[in-house]
Scaffold this active site. Structure first.
Site, short mmCIF file in Angstrom:
data_model
loop_
_atom_site.label_atom_id
_atom_site.label_comp_id
_atom_site.label_asym_id
_atom_site.label_seq_id
_atom_site.Cartn_x
_atom_site.Cartn_y
_atom_site.Cartn_z
N ARG A 100 2.16 10.02 -2.62
CA ARG A 100 2.96 9.13 -2.52
C ARG A 100 2.53 7.61 -1.98
NH1 ARG A 100 4.48 13.10 -4.16
NH2 ARG A 100 6.56 14.10 -4.21
N GLU A 103 1.12 6.17 -4.99
CA GLU A 103 2.17 5.59 -5.92
C GLU A 103 2.48 4.51 -5.51
OE1 GLU A 103 5.34 8.55 -7.78
OE2 GLU A 103 6.21 7.60 -6.40
N SER A 126 -8.12 -7.84 4.09
CA SER A 126 -9.40 -7.08 4.08
C SER A 126 -9.05 -5.50 4.75
CB SER A 126 -10.22 -7.48 5.53
OG SER A 126 -11.35 -6.86 5.66
#
Lengths: 160, 160, 160, 160, 160, 160, 160, 160, 160, 160
Positions: A100, A103, A126
């Site tokens: 997830r 995604e 960063s």
């Protein structure tokens, strides 16, 4: 309540210290929240040490040794080098929870870039000068929400 | 200040509406912050609409049409379906800014999972019942920091 | 002497500005050394602008416009956004010259890491706060040597 | 100060000599700088020997044997063949420090090629007739900078 | 007898000059043997020029122009840069003839390395300081044999 | 002079006989040239047997047994089946020497095909009815050149 | 009855002749069985010509020209070269019918090898000196069965 | 005559029964033809059982036990489950013999599909309701030919 | 209510008929439920025809022609061949909805296999003799649930 | 009747508990149907526990312990953590039964998405708030049919 454990056969590329730490954690029945409080670090950072993704200080090692009853010389030896990061998650992640997160990067990656570039200019956030935390919220309907915060220093591309 | 633009030849798999929206955005010289304010949504969500990663409401479309001077019927036609998400970022990402997010998942994925599991039990943080935002902080040394917040509903695995 | 050119059909994912710049460069018969001198930047940075891998300043764009006889508004439009870096080289690189650089990373990557960690501690050499240059040396036997220098800020991992 | 170590379980494809050498290095608490000075080679080359990426001379082996207290016949046996290079870094690299080097090749690969071709003609910079070094610089603000130099013989493509 | 041709739709990543040269070759009905004789180069090198894998000299271009009736300025423009090698064969090769060469590397790669290392020491056979040729033999039973010769300079690894 | 050896931990997919043979070769300090002469085969073929890429005859096995002092029944058992070829080199090859051969196929593959098709018609050069050899040449400047010859039967595609 | 057609947009890497032939086939409403009978070849071979996977003879081209009403010079031009085989199926195949053939290789590959090696010795079944055919059988229950026959010359590995 | 054997270290993903069966086969010096005759099955099916790609019946197991002198309870235990097919060949196959079969699918896949569709309609040839066999033919010139027959039930796509 | 549409630029490998059908569907503002009812097929099958994944009958084509006002000869021509299935979803799927189905296979694949094998024996559930449907359920809390049913013929492995 | 078993050498990435459970299941000769009934869960869920893809409750563990005669403390220890899902099936699946499920997603993925979007709006079917079951049907011709039902909560994308 269940505690996170490590089945080392499933993670052959983790460093030897991961097995050492997780075994002691299971024996002591400690959560990462408890461990983090003890060593004075964020619980994600604490877990990252267990997975070989962060370098503990000498003081962290001493505290881990005493909290987890692991001989200090063993911990010192197994944690003396520099983390060889990136070996815990095989990408793309198969684990649903980690997928997830992947995604989110896949779907919103360019949206983040566009908004960050407009806010900060040409550069990156960063992942090294970086901290993160996890929080739990419960809304008025009793639903739980996980909140992950990523905070990284903005690095502009050098002109040369 | 520079604004995020789209070079459509670099993104052959984005929907047709992406070119329409970005071209108008460049002509109007609007930032995602301005667009987001106008349609009453978060700026990451606004950018996600531009990249074909989120579905605008009928009202959003009307507001985008008027703000960006795009004929409403064109926007309605190009935005009438359902987003075919995931086509904007090719994984692993080559873009340095997006790669840093990917690297965070790669390095801290199991740390997040361990902490989330201990806090919430067996489940995942939803990437669908989900919102996100980007904020800018400046510390006392004048350094800028980007803060990305991910907030997703916790979904426990069903018992069956 | 030959000059570097761009066969745009071989690089479908480069931005539109790459074709614009390389075409003008070929017409003007200018080397990257000459272009770099004109805009006051390193020649690798100049070439990186041509390949869509670096963001020129407003002043750079003006100088490129006048040197290359490209209308300023065209250059401004094509260079107004933020570079979508990483789309020029498909990895692993097939080009022999670029492959040799890749091979150096493949062979010496952990040696660099070990030496850098011992010299600087736990962190990375930034590729963003970063500059690079190319030099030519000729030894006493008349052999030519290419010298590439990479200089990046050291970023220690944050403690959190 | 920490020293680079090897967790052999994370590097199953390194040669047997890597474990031998790193174990002795940890016991002796020697840095690569110290080892390199002792054998009269660059510290990157010294580290490359430890990772199985470079072939030591007979004299190097003797010096390593005495410095590290490893029986000479063991070192001779484990180092008698020719390195099977390229097995230490799995590409694309997951390790953040090594990834930054990979990213430099990905982003600047064609810029290097263009500049090198214009300077030297049609050919490549050798990665075999090649040396490299790592240096540390500290600027006036106290920031540390890593400088990596790559120096390779220029090889023109043969005419045939 | 059939001649090698190019179906450009099958090779979208070849440079523009490939289509120019192959079209003229088909019109003139010339073999690579004839072309090679005319320009005084090996026929593999001649074919490599057609596939964008080798850089012709100014004199080669003039001879190709006159032999193939291609205007010199067109050839000069299309051949003025430096080859972007490696884009003709997608690896692993699907073409059966080219796959057989790939298979030879796959099966005998380490045998070649072992024999070459024992004969020459630690190094490689250059693919840059390199020439190759193809010959046809017919044995006493009337069977045809193809003989490919690869000749490359031996490059020892530098000591540093 | 160094001899080729096998670090079996780096080659987990080689057959058991590889370890047997290489260990005896190291003990006897024999080169592949010496072994090849003893069994009356080409040294590349000899090395290929060691890497499990070629099937020795019964007579070859006897000669190897006596030369290398390996009990005949052990060799017979380990070599009794048919080679499971292709498991020694992982493609694309990471080893620099083997990569150069791969690169030759990548760069010149279609040039070879074009020249071979024009010389022989529609077909392939066999990699089975095939032999190969390695030779060393030294030019008048004292440079060493490796020459690899590939000789395969020409197989025309059947008409059906 | 339906006839096989080509949707050229789905097969961008097929040669130009594929579109020419399939378009004429559709217009003439001819099956591969009819085409094969007309040119005196097997219907799989006929289809392979249409997909650019086999080289027709001059006589085949004439017969195809007259049967399909395609001007001879167009066919001659589009079929004059040598097939660039392997570009029709992207592996692993996504098409269910072709996947089943792939699965047979995946499941029974080593069983075929073992049986063939025991019957023929060390070698391969040629895919070049090769023919194939498809037959239809109907059993007593009215079920249809497809029978594919593969017939290739046995090539023993050369001794060298 | 050589017999097919199994070097289990080369096939770590085969089931335990493969090692059991192949070891007994080597001891008894039996060919798959002999084994197949004994259990009344095709020799490809017999070999498929050895490679864990087919499920033997209870009677098959008894016959294998007696023929190969393997205790019945061991065979019953190791063969009691359902085959986990597809783990013997890693695709694309590196083994030259198996690659040739793969190449046939790659080159002729769409030709088979076109011919089968025209003969049978919309559907597939089953690889489950399926049998196969290997035959040896010798032509009048003394050349050997391998003939592999694939016979699968035709399954039309359901209408729904 | 929104209707599913097709942005053809995002699906370059779909057949030409997909664009034809989806364009007409958008113009007529018809849902797949309405289209399915009209042609007397399941709505998943109707959508599969639109994506080029199922073959309509002659009668289906006529009904689609009249419902969608597409000239019959155009539909007949574009739908005359056999579907080239599998080209709509690139695996692993990037689309979140489709990924969830993929994840179910990834997580529960072996559980399905174990349960199916115990219920039916050694074989597979056909994806060809197969139908599927989608249903919507609303529970007492007002939550919606999607129910997908997969129904395939059981095919036992043949004994041979 | 055969029962599903686990050959642990074929599944090196499954957790230790998988071997424990499957070994006891084989000894007790229990089907997943029997085990599921005993613990009051669906048989797919029961099998998922065995493959490490689902988390059993404390009560489930007690019942499994007593049914399978596994000491409770062993089961508790091996099952105390959270499943690391997704490690049982390597994608794309090689196993024919599992591949068929994968193929259904590949072929019908967009058809499911289109139908679900039109029925439910913009969102996904959850694979977490999810249950599944397997049923067996026998039609009037005596053919067996497998029916797999997937039932997931519909999650609409959040507006933010």
């Amino acid at each position: 309540m269940s505690l996170a454990t490590l089945d080392a056969t499933q993670h052959p590329y983790l460093p030897a210290v991961s097995a050492t730490l997780f075994k002691a954690k299971a024996t002591k029945a400690l959560s990462f929240e408890q461990i983090a409080q003890h060593i004075g670090r964020n619980e994600v950072a604490a877990a990252a040490i267990f997975y070989g993704q962060a370098k503990p200080s000498a003081e962290d090692i001493e505290k881990l040794s005493s909290l987890l009853d692991i001989p200090l010389d063993i911990l010192n030896e197994q944690l003396s080098g520099f983390p060889d990061r990136g070996r815990s998650v095989e990408m793309p992640p198969k684990e649903p929870l980690i997928y997830r997160l992947y995604e989110i990067v896949q779907n919103y990656g360019y949206a983040y870039k566009a908004v960050l570039n407009e806010k900060f200019g040409d550069g990156i956030m960063s992942a090294i000068s970086f901290s993160t935390k996890v929080e739990k919220e419960t809304d008025s309907d009793g639903n739980n929400w996980a909140v992950i915060t990523l905070r990284g220093k903005w690095l502009p591309f050098s002109r040369f």
